[in-house]
Enzyme design. Structure first.
Site, PDB file in Angstrom:
ATOM      1  N   ARG A   1     -24.834  -2.313   8.918  1.00  0.00           N
ATOM      2  CA  ARG A   1     -24.526  -3.702   8.599  1.00  0.00           C
ATOM      3  C   ARG A   1     -24.788  -4.633   9.783  1.00  0.00           C
ATOM      4  NH1 ARG A   1     -20.299  -3.218   4.127  1.00  0.00           N
ATOM      5  NH2 ARG A   1     -19.478  -5.227   4.770  1.00  0.00           N
TER       6      ARG A   1
ATOM      7  N   GLU B   1     -18.579  -5.819  11.472  1.00  0.00           N
ATOM      8  CA  GLU B   1     -19.514  -5.075  12.316  1.00  0.00           C
ATOM      9  C   GLU B   1     -20.489  -6.001  13.043  1.00  0.00           C
ATOM     10  OE1 GLU B   1     -17.992  -2.378   9.157  1.00  0.00           O
ATOM     11  OE2 GLU B   1     -18.936  -4.361   9.110  1.00  0.00           O
TER      12      GLU B   1
ATOM     13  N   LYS C   1       0.853  -1.186   0.000  1.00  0.00           N
ATOM     14  CA  LYS C   1       0.000   0.000   0.000  1.00  0.00           C
ATOM     15  C   LYS C   1       0.891   1.239   0.000  1.00  0.00           C
ATOM     16  CE  LYS C   1      -4.006   2.021   2.369  1.00  0.00           C
ATOM     17  NZ  LYS C   1      -4.978   1.888   3.480  1.00  0.00           N
TER      18      LYS C   1
END
Length: 641
Positions: free
Chosen positions: A405, A377, A288
């Site tokens: 969610r 979640e 990244k």
């Protein structure tokens, strides 16, 4: 500032132009694409490190596959900047995430190359599989379907559900696992360790390379070659590690890991995989922030750094001449530590947002009491419920839009069992540049209908601290929601002593005789500004900070409707089912009559922009509140004049 693309990139208006280039020219395209992203984001802002990490993959995908006929789905979308630039949006890319500009995420109505709208993680495999199944049903057997998912997003239950189905579905789908050990913060969990074992096993990687070399020497397209490769690949995995068959145990053909920054290797591999039908997974390893040294070293900071000097790496901050209010999330992060030092039953849970929610402070200071559970979640909510059954006082901090969610878990595992989990919903209201996938518009509406739930919102930092303090007191035995917005509050001196707030009590901010304005949360500060403006017009508005949407302060509301025949409600949430709806229900249930105007997020999708731009557009900034008040009081203003 006029930012120009490089020699080759400036000639690529769509992937068809990219495919006209030789494979050897792809190196230069990658360099120019990476530099263009750096140039634009440094000046105009946006997400940064994620897209740099997939430059080579982006180029290879559009070079090998016939997009948009071949359907490409990016998970989350932080990584899709290169994709946007290569698919006709190069010249408008500087408007990315700006008001009325292009979205920071793939968006179906923006481009045919954006096959699926994404902003939340872990949806790509399900979406691509659905597309692949539809293509198979329609007889489009030559059509390819590719899902690009990061190893952080792979931790979510939805991704595993999709993998489980993909392995047995008769569909042509390629899953590319972009393994960089990062989402926004470093990834956590057993899957991360499993992928690390695969990527770093010398024995496995040597044998894997031998397989790929053999494939390159054998005739392409003959059945015996694929069968031989499949058996050889399986034997390699079996010899090296019994645990390296996770994906193949789900009946997905596994290939990799390969270097995600080797553009030629990527292109050749993708070309080979095009000829292999059915569900398959390619594991690539990337960095990244690749190509920008500071982003490679500190990937969390450089996920979305704001404006910066691309040469020195200095991240520009607004000059500060006076003490500034803190961010609400930082008030949460420091306050939970204060409370935990007083109450040894307090614990903190977050699904992959330790930096964004500022739970990182507690994780650093009390690592045995604060946990990042990954992009999960649903698990975060039920884990909190399990802790609560054992007497723990759990602060479960989740972004408002991500909390959507876990709605079932909030109902089934928390509310029905009346467990005193404390939900701190960060980024409630209109969040700004991230747009509709991240706006926290609906939490009041969808939580208000659930029994056994307290719903509150602080108007400032002191109120946030006091609500957190009140929620963890022993006499609270119910689920407790505290919602607060992204960004700065209003109190530079915010470390105030804790005071208990009685559940379901509001407060009168200012008295008035003409009209009552009822607000919830930070939007009450917009009302305060509007009142100053209205006083200059000779109007006398009263302002009530409700603090709780559920339960409502009925004593305060009886006072309001017995005193005023004109009422305005203001909230930083949808007006459908929000505070305004609750006030109208109270008015009807108690046979009051009044003229009521609701201000808040309208019943439509609000796009991206700075919060102040969106508040103005939706009509509940200070000017909008003042304007609505004048309209409701126009008879009095006319008489006064």
């Amino acid at each position: 500032m006029n930012i120009k693309a490089g020699q080759l990139l400036s000639q690529i208006d769509n992937p068809a132009d990219l495919r006209k280039l030789s494979k050897e020219q792809l190196h230069q395209v990658c360099e120019e694409l990476r530099q263009y992203i750096i140039d634009v984001v440094s000046v105009h802002g946006g997400h940064f490190a994620a897209s740099l990490g997939v430059v080579e993959l982006t180029v290879a995908l559009h070079y090998i596959f016939n997009t948009p006929y071949d359907q490409l789905v990016w998970d989350v979308g932080h990584q899709a900047y290169g994709h946007k630039i290569l698919t006709g949006r190069r010249d408008v890319f500087p408007t990315n995430r700006k008001y009325k500009g292009i979205s920071g995420f793939p968006k179906r109505d923006e481009s045919p190359y954006d096959t699926f709208g994404v902003g939340h993680s872990s949806t790509s495999i399900s979406a691509a599989l659905g597309m692949a199944m539809a293509s198979h049903y329609k007889g489009e057997f030559d059509r390819q379907h590719i899902a690009v998912i990061g190893d952080g997003a792979m931790t979510a239950g939805m991704a595993f559900e999709a993998l489980n189905h993909a392995g047995v579905a008769n569909a042509n789908v390629l899953i590319i696992l972009n393994d960089n050990c990062m989402s926004i913060d470093p990834n956590v969990g057993a899957l991360k360790e499993y992928l690390t074992d695969i990527s770093t096993s010398p024995a496995y990687n040597k044998l894997r390379d031998d397989v790929w070399n053999l494939l390159g020497k054998l005739p392409v397209g003959k059945k015996f070659t694929r069968d031989m490769a499949s058996k050889l690949e399986a034997s390699v995995k079996g010899v090296v590690s019994k645990s390296s068959n996770l994906f193949e145990a789900l009946k997905l053909r596994y290939f990799g890991p390969i270097d995600g920054h080797n553009i030629i290797k990527l292109a050749d591999t993708l070309q080979d995989l095009k000829d292999i039908p059915g569900p398959k997974l390619l594991h690539i390893v990337t960095t990244k922030g690749k190509g920008y040294a500071l982003a490679e070293k500190d990937q969390t900071t450089w996920h979305a750094p704001g404006l910066f000097d691309k040469i020195t790496g200095e991240i520009f901050k607004k000059p500060v001449t006076t003490p500034q209010p803190p961010k609400y999330q930082d008030v949460f992060g420091h306050t939970i530590i204060e409370l935990a030092e007083q109450n040894d039953k307090i614990m903190g849970i977050t699904p992959a947002m330790p930096s964004g929610s500022s739970l990182k402070f507690m994780m650093e200071k009390m690592p045995d009491r604060a946990f990042d559970v990954g992009i999960c979640e649903q698990h975060a909510v039920t884990l909190s419920a399990g802790l609560a059954t054992q007497g723990m006082r759990v602060f479960c901090t989740i972004y408002s839009s991500f909390f959507q969610r876990a709605f079932d878990q909030a109902v089934h595992d928390v509310a029905i069992q009346k467990l005193p989990v404390i939900f701190c919903l960060d980024r409630a209201g209109l969040v700004g540049d991230d747009g509709p996938t991240h706006h926290g518009a609906y939490d009041i509406a969808y939580m208000r209908g659930i029994p056994n739930v307290i719903i509150s919102a602080p108007m400032n930092e002191e109120e946030l601290r006091n609500l957190m303090y009140s929620a963890q007191l022993p006499d609270n035995d119910m689920p407790y929601v505290i919602r607060y917005p992204r960004g700065q509050g209003v109190m530079p001196e915010w470390r105030t002593p804790f005071k208990a707030i009685k559940t379901g009590t509001g407060r009168k901010i200012r008295d008035g005789k003409d009209i009552a304005i009822l607000s919830i949360g930070h939007a009450g500060n917009f009302v305060t500004e509007a009142c100053k403006e209205l006083l200059a017009d000779g109007l006398q508005p009263a302002h009530y900070d409700m603090r709780f949407v559920k339960p409502l302060d009925t004593a305060l509301l009886h006072e309001v409707f017995q005193t005023y025949d004109k009422v305005i409600t203001v909230e930083d949430g949808t007006i459908v089912g929000g505070l305004g709806s609750a006030i109208l229900e109270f008015m009807a249930d108690n046979n009051y009559t009044a003229s009521v105007k609701r201000l808040g997020i309208p019943d439509r999708i609000v796009e991206h922009g700075k919060p102040e731009e969106l508040h103005r557009e939706c009509g509940y900034d200070a000017a909008g509140i003042a304007r609505t008040t004048r309209e409701m009081m126009k008879d009095k203003i006319t008489v006064t004049v």
